[in-house]
Motif scaffolding. Structure first.
Motif, PDB file in Angstrom:
ATOM      1  N   LYS A 176     -31.548  11.275  14.568  1.00 56.24           N
ATOM      2  CA  LYS A 176     -32.042  10.117  14.188  1.00 56.24           C
ATOM      3  C   LYS A 176     -33.410  10.726  14.263  1.00 56.24           C
ATOM      4  CE  LYS A 176     -33.643   6.128  17.263  1.00 56.24           C
ATOM      5  NZ  LYS A 176     -34.258   5.012  15.883  1.00 56.24           N
ATOM      6  N   LEU A 177     -33.188  10.665  12.868  1.00 56.20           N
ATOM      7  CA  LEU A 177     -34.833  11.180  11.839  1.00 56.20           C
ATOM      8  C   LEU A 177     -35.761  10.279  11.805  1.00 56.20           C
ATOM      9  CD1 LEU A 177     -32.427  13.894   9.553  1.00 56.20           C
ATOM     10  CD2 LEU A 177     -33.373  14.118  12.336  1.00 56.20           C
ATOM     11  N   SER A 208     -44.276   4.937   9.930  1.00 63.42           N
ATOM     12  CA  SER A 208     -42.757   4.571  10.771  1.00 63.42           C
ATOM     13  C   SER A 208     -42.888   6.517  10.695  1.00 63.42           C
ATOM     14  CB  SER A 208     -42.006   4.564   9.117  1.00 63.42           C
ATOM     15  OG  SER A 208     -42.451   5.385   7.967  1.00 63.42           O
ATOM     16  N   MET A 209     -41.859   7.158  11.026  1.00 64.39           N
ATOM     17  CA  MET A 209     -41.864   8.800  11.446  1.00 64.39           C
ATOM     18  C   MET A 209     -41.349   9.303  11.176  1.00 64.39           C
ATOM     19  SD  MET A 209     -44.619   9.109  14.159  1.00 64.39           S
ATOM     20  CE  MET A 209     -45.993   7.671  14.796  1.00 64.39           C
ATOM     21  N   ILE A 210     -40.731  10.828  10.429  1.00 67.38           N
ATOM     22  CA  ILE A 210     -39.682  11.432  10.624  1.00 67.38           C
ATOM     23  C   ILE A 210     -40.369  12.221  10.991  1.00 67.38           C
ATOM     24  CG2 ILE A 210     -38.386  11.867   8.288  1.00 67.38           C
ATOM     25  CD1 ILE A 210     -39.920   9.628   6.656  1.00 67.38           C
ATOM     26  N   ILE A 211     -38.451  13.024  11.898  1.00 66.37           N
ATOM     27  CA  ILE A 211     -38.501  13.921  11.912  1.00 66.37           C
ATOM     28  C   ILE A 211     -38.226  14.686  11.318  1.00 66.37           C
ATOM     29  CG2 ILE A 211     -37.622  15.312  14.204  1.00 66.37           C
ATOM     30  CD1 ILE A 211     -38.185  12.355  16.287  1.00 66.37           C
ATOM     31  N   LYS A 212     -38.529  16.398  11.179  1.00 63.91           N
ATOM     32  CA  LYS A 212     -38.649  17.312  10.886  1.00 63.91           C
ATOM     33  C   LYS A 212     -37.671  18.688  11.297  1.00 63.91           C
ATOM     34  CE  LYS A 212     -39.711  15.484   6.408  1.00 63.91           C
ATOM     35  NZ  LYS A 212     -40.105  15.814   5.278  1.00 63.91           N
ATOM     36  N   GLN A 213     -36.967  18.840  11.472  1.00 63.16           N
ATOM     37  CA  GLN A 213     -36.943  20.930  12.035  1.00 63.16           C
ATOM     38  C   GLN A 213     -37.164  22.090  10.976  1.00 63.16           C
ATOM     39  OE1 GLN A 213     -33.316  21.628  13.980  1.00 63.16           O
ATOM     40  NE2 GLN A 213     -34.307  24.048  14.308  1.00 63.16           N
ATOM     41  N   ILE A 214     -37.928  22.505  11.259  1.00 66.76           N
ATOM     42  CA  ILE A 214     -38.503  23.799  10.288  1.00 66.76           C
ATOM     43  C   ILE A 214     -37.712  24.707  10.460  1.00 66.76           C
ATOM     44  CG2 ILE A 214     -40.689  25.244   9.274  1.00 66.76           C
ATOM     45  CD1 ILE A 214     -42.235  23.303  11.293  1.00 66.76           C
ATOM     46  N   LYS A 268     -46.551  18.641  14.329  1.00 76.14           N
ATOM     47  CA  LYS A 268     -46.160  19.452  14.616  1.00 76.14           C
ATOM     48  C   LYS A 268     -46.091  19.969  15.981  1.00 76.14           C
ATOM     49  CE  LYS A 268     -45.028  24.426  12.931  1.00 76.14           C
ATOM     50  NZ  LYS A 268     -45.360  25.679  11.998  1.00 76.14           N
ATOM     51  N   VAL A 269     -44.421  20.330  16.497  1.00 72.35           N
ATOM     52  CA  VAL A 269     -44.059  20.969  18.141  1.00 72.35           C
ATOM     53  C   VAL A 269     -43.689  22.078  17.249  1.00 72.35           C
ATOM     54  CG1 VAL A 269     -43.767  19.963  19.986  1.00 72.35           C
ATOM     55  CG2 VAL A 269     -45.040  19.001  18.550  1.00 72.35           C
ATOM     56  N   TYR A 270     -43.937  23.278  17.578  1.00 76.61           N
ATOM     57  CA  TYR A 270     -43.535  24.543  17.055  1.00 76.61           C
ATOM     58  C   TYR A 270     -42.343  24.096  16.440  1.00 76.61           C
ATOM     59  CZ  TYR A 270     -44.148  25.900  21.558  1.00 76.61           C
ATOM     60  OH  TYR A 270     -45.561  25.660  23.827  1.00 76.61           O
ATOM     61  N   ASP A 271     -41.029  24.280  16.415  1.00 74.29           N
ATOM     62  CA  ASP A 271     -40.487  24.016  14.993  1.00 74.29           C
ATOM     63  C   ASP A 271     -40.267  22.791  14.677  1.00 74.29           C
ATOM     64  OD1 ASP A 271     -38.889  23.798  17.178  1.00 74.29           O
ATOM     65  OD2 ASP A 271     -36.845  25.042  16.186  1.00 74.29           O
ATOM     66  N   TYR A 272     -40.551  21.410  14.809  1.00 81.90           N
ATOM     67  CA  TYR A 272     -40.531  20.463  14.578  1.00 81.90           C
ATOM     68  C   TYR A 272     -41.736  19.443  14.230  1.00 81.90           C
ATOM     69  CZ  TYR A 272     -36.069  20.624  16.671  1.00 81.90           C
ATOM     70  OH  TYR A 272     -34.954  20.917  17.418  1.00 81.90           O
ATOM     71  N   VAL A 273     -41.937  18.252  12.613  1.00 75.57           N
ATOM     72  CA  VAL A 273     -42.778  18.233  12.241  1.00 75.57           C
ATOM     73  C   VAL A 273     -42.629  16.450  12.306  1.00 75.57           C
ATOM     74  CG1 VAL A 273     -44.145  17.655  10.263  1.00 75.57           C
ATOM     75  CG2 VAL A 273     -42.865  20.047  10.929  1.00 75.57           C
ATOM     76  N   ILE A 274     -43.210  16.003  12.897  1.00 75.45           N
ATOM     77  CA  ILE A 274     -43.806  14.369  13.045  1.00 75.45           C
ATOM     78  C   ILE A 274     -44.846  13.838  11.560  1.00 75.45           C
ATOM     79  CG2 ILE A 274     -43.908  12.328  13.842  1.00 75.45           C
ATOM     80  CD1 ILE A 274     -43.160  13.757  16.732  1.00 75.45           C
ATOM     81  N   GLN A 275     -44.153  13.114  11.153  1.00 72.30           N
ATOM     82  CA  GLN A 275     -44.066  13.088   9.388  1.00 72.30           C
ATOM     83  C   GLN A 275     -44.674  11.268   9.607  1.00 72.30           C
ATOM     84  OE1 GLN A 275     -43.211  13.700   5.334  1.00 72.30           O
ATOM     85  NE2 GLN A 275     -43.166  11.418   4.622  1.00 72.30           N
TER      86      GLN A 275
END
Length: 113
Positions: A62-63, A106-112, A93-100
């Protein structure tokens, strides 16, 4: 002669000695740092909760989410590890995740990686 700063027992040995043993020294210093440590502990727990929410969403693929969905899950938007605004897009950014967060909210979640 000096007395132990915690228990008051008479000290023997070096002139600059402040505590009679390690227990008294650790207890005294832990008491002094208790408030600072408590604030850090609470903040870290909130960051961990935010991280766990993002991790669970990524694992469920659910990105794309709304701000309301994240808030309902308990996400605290005020507590992130970094924040950036670039070309009208907000990045949290929350550690290794980014919310754009896009202009349409709208929000897109990405893992770094």
């Amino acid at each position: 002669m000096n007395n132990c700063m915690l228990c008051g027992q008479t000290l023997f040995g070096r002139r600059d000695k402040k505590f009679c043993n390690d227990f008294c020294r650790n207890t005294y210093n832990n008491h002094l740092n208790k408030e600072n440590v408590e604030v850090i502990r609470i903040t870290n727990n909130k960051l961990k909760k935010n991280h766990k929410i993002l991790k669970n969403l990524v694992e469920l693929s659910k990105l794309s989410v709304t701000r309301t969905e994240l808030e309902l899950l308990g996400f605290d938007f005020n507590l992130v590890t970094s924040f950036d605004l670039s070309d009208g897009v907000v990045y949290r950014k929350v550690y290794d995740y980014v919310i754009q967060q896009n202009a349409d909210n709208s929000m897109i979640i990405k893992q770094i990686t």
